[in-house]
Design an enzyme around this catalytic site. Structure first.
Site, short mmCIF file in Angstrom:
data_model
loop_
_atom_site.label_atom_id
_atom_site.label_comp_id
_atom_site.label_asym_id
_atom_site.label_seq_id
_atom_site.Cartn_x
_atom_site.Cartn_y
_atom_site.Cartn_z
N LYS A 221 0.81 -1.21 0.00
CA LYS A 221 0.00 0.00 0.00
C LYS A 221 0.85 1.27 0.00
O LYS A 221 2.05 1.26 0.25
CB LYS A 221 -0.97 -0.02 1.18
CG LYS A 221 -2.16 -0.94 0.94
CD LYS A 221 -3.29 -0.68 1.89
CE LYS A 221 -4.57 -1.36 1.40
NZ LYS A 221 -5.69 -1.17 2.34
N ARG A 255 -4.70 -9.80 4.34
CA ARG A 255 -5.07 -9.72 2.92
C ARG A 255 -3.83 -9.34 2.14
O ARG A 255 -3.28 -8.24 2.31
CB ARG A 255 -6.18 -8.70 2.73
CG ARG A 255 -6.70 -8.57 1.30
CD ARG A 255 -7.87 -7.59 1.24
NE ARG A 255 -8.38 -7.45 -0.12
CZ ARG A 255 -7.91 -6.59 -1.01
NH1 ARG A 255 -6.93 -5.76 -0.68
NH2 ARG A 255 -8.44 -6.53 -2.23
#
Length: 286
Positions: A221, A255
Site C-alpha cells: 500500500k 489480505r
C-alpha cells in the site's frame, strides 16, 4: 473462534487472504488476473502456498473508469461459482460495497463480503445476514468509494477506527450475521494519510483487545511506499515488516498479494510467540 464458510480457525491460527483482482487496471498488477485463465491459475497457486481465503474484487479501489453494479457482477459472479466448483473447502470472499453484487456473489457461493468502504451501503450487511455469510467491517474515514483522502484529520485516529468498526460489527450481529464470522479492519490508506496508517498499525492492539477478529490489508500500500519512498513493486519488505508487527499485536487475517512470503513471516512470529513449534528442531540435539 473465527468461522468462515466451512472453515474454523483457532485463536492463534493466522489466516491468509489472497487477493485476486478481476479488474483491468489494478494498482498492483495492472490487470494480470482480469482474464479467467490467469485468475484461476492465481487461485491454484495461492491455495497451494497456504491461503485459506480467496478475496475476489471486481472494481479497482482507487479512482478510474466507472464500473456499475452490473459490470462488477459480470466480473465476479461466474468466477466465484467456478472457484467454488474447483475448491469446495476454500473460503471465498468478495471485495464489494454494493448490496446487489453481494447478493449475486453469495448466491454463487461466496462466504464473506469484504466491505472496504465502511458500510456506505447499509444493505450489504443485511445481505450477509440473510445468507449467513461473514462480513469485514472497515474504517474508511467516511469517504465515498473510489475516492482518495484529502487533508483528512482526526482528533484521535484509533478512537475513530474503534468507534466505526465496532459499531458496524455490532450492527451486523444485530441483523443476524454470525458473530464468529465478523471481522474488523482499520482500513490502512482508506480515508487516511501515511501517518494515520502508521499510527493505526502501532496501536493495533487496541483493536485486537475488542475481541473482534482483526483483518489487516497492508500489501504494497501507499503508506508503505511513502514511509520507505519505494514504488509499488519495491514494497514487499516494508509490507512484510508491517505484517510481522501486526501479527505480534494480534491481527488474525492478512489480505495479501504475496502468499508464500507472508506465510513464512506469520509462521516465524507464531513460533517466537510460542504458538507454533519449529518445523525442524535438530540444532544441539544431534
Amino acid at each position: 473462534m473465527l468461522r468462515l464458510g466451512r472453515r474454523e480457525f483457532g485463536t492463534h491460527e493466522p489466516v491468509i487472504m489472497a487477493i485476486v483482482n478481476r479488474t483491468p487496471d489494478s494498482f498492483y498488477d495492472q490487470g494480470a488476473t482480469f482474464r479467467d485463465e490467469p485468475a484461476l491459475d492465481r487461485v491454484e497457486r495461492a491455495v497451494a502456498e497456504g491461503a485459506a481465503i480467496i478475496d475476489i474484487g471486481g472494481v479497482k479501489a482507487g479512482p478510474g473508469e466507472h464500473v456499475d453494479a452490473a459490470e462488477e457482477a459480470r466480473r465476479t459472479v461466474g468466477f466465484v461459482a467456478e472457484v467454488r466448483r474447483r475448491h469446495p473447502d476454500v473460503v471465498i470472499s468478495v471485495d464489494t460495497w454494493r448490496h446487489e453484487v453481494g447478493e449475486a456473489v453469495c448466491e454463487a457461493g461466496a462466504d464473506v463480503l469484504n466491505d472496504a468502504w465502511g458500510g456506505v451501503d447499509p444493505r450489504l450487511a443485511e445481505v450477509a445476514a440473510r445468507f449467513g455469510a461473514g462480513i469485514v467491517c472497515t474504517h474508511a474515514g467516511g469517504v465515498q468509494p473510489r475516492t482518495r483522502p484529502h487533508r483528512t484529520s482526526y482528533e484521535d485516529v484509533m478512537e475513530d477506527i474503534l468507534r466505526v468498526t465496532t459499531g458496524l460489527a455490532e450492527r451486523a450481529a444485530a441483523l443476524g450475521v454470525p458473530r464468529e464470522s465478523i471481522m474488523i479492519d482499520p482500513g490502512h490508506d482508506f480515508g487516511k494519510n501515511t501517518r494515520h496508517s502508521l499510527e493505526a498499525t502501532r496501536r493495533l492492539a487496541e483493536m485486537t483487545d475488542t475481541g473482534w477478529p482483526v483483518l489487516v490489508s497492508l500489501s504494497n500500500k501507499d503508506f508503505v511506499g511513502e514511509t520507505l519512498d519505494k514504488p509499488v513493486k519495491e514494497r514487499l519488505l516494508g509490507t512484510l515488516a508491517t505484517t510481522a508487527v501486526s501479527a505480534w499485536l494480534g491481527a488474525r487475517v492478512y489480505r495479501v498479494h504475496e502468499v508464500a512470503e507472508t506465510k513464512q513471516v506469520l509462521d516465524m512470529v507464531a513460533s517466537v510467540q510460542g504458538h507454533r513449534p519449529p518445523a525442524v528442531a535438530r540444532r544441539g540435539l544431534a
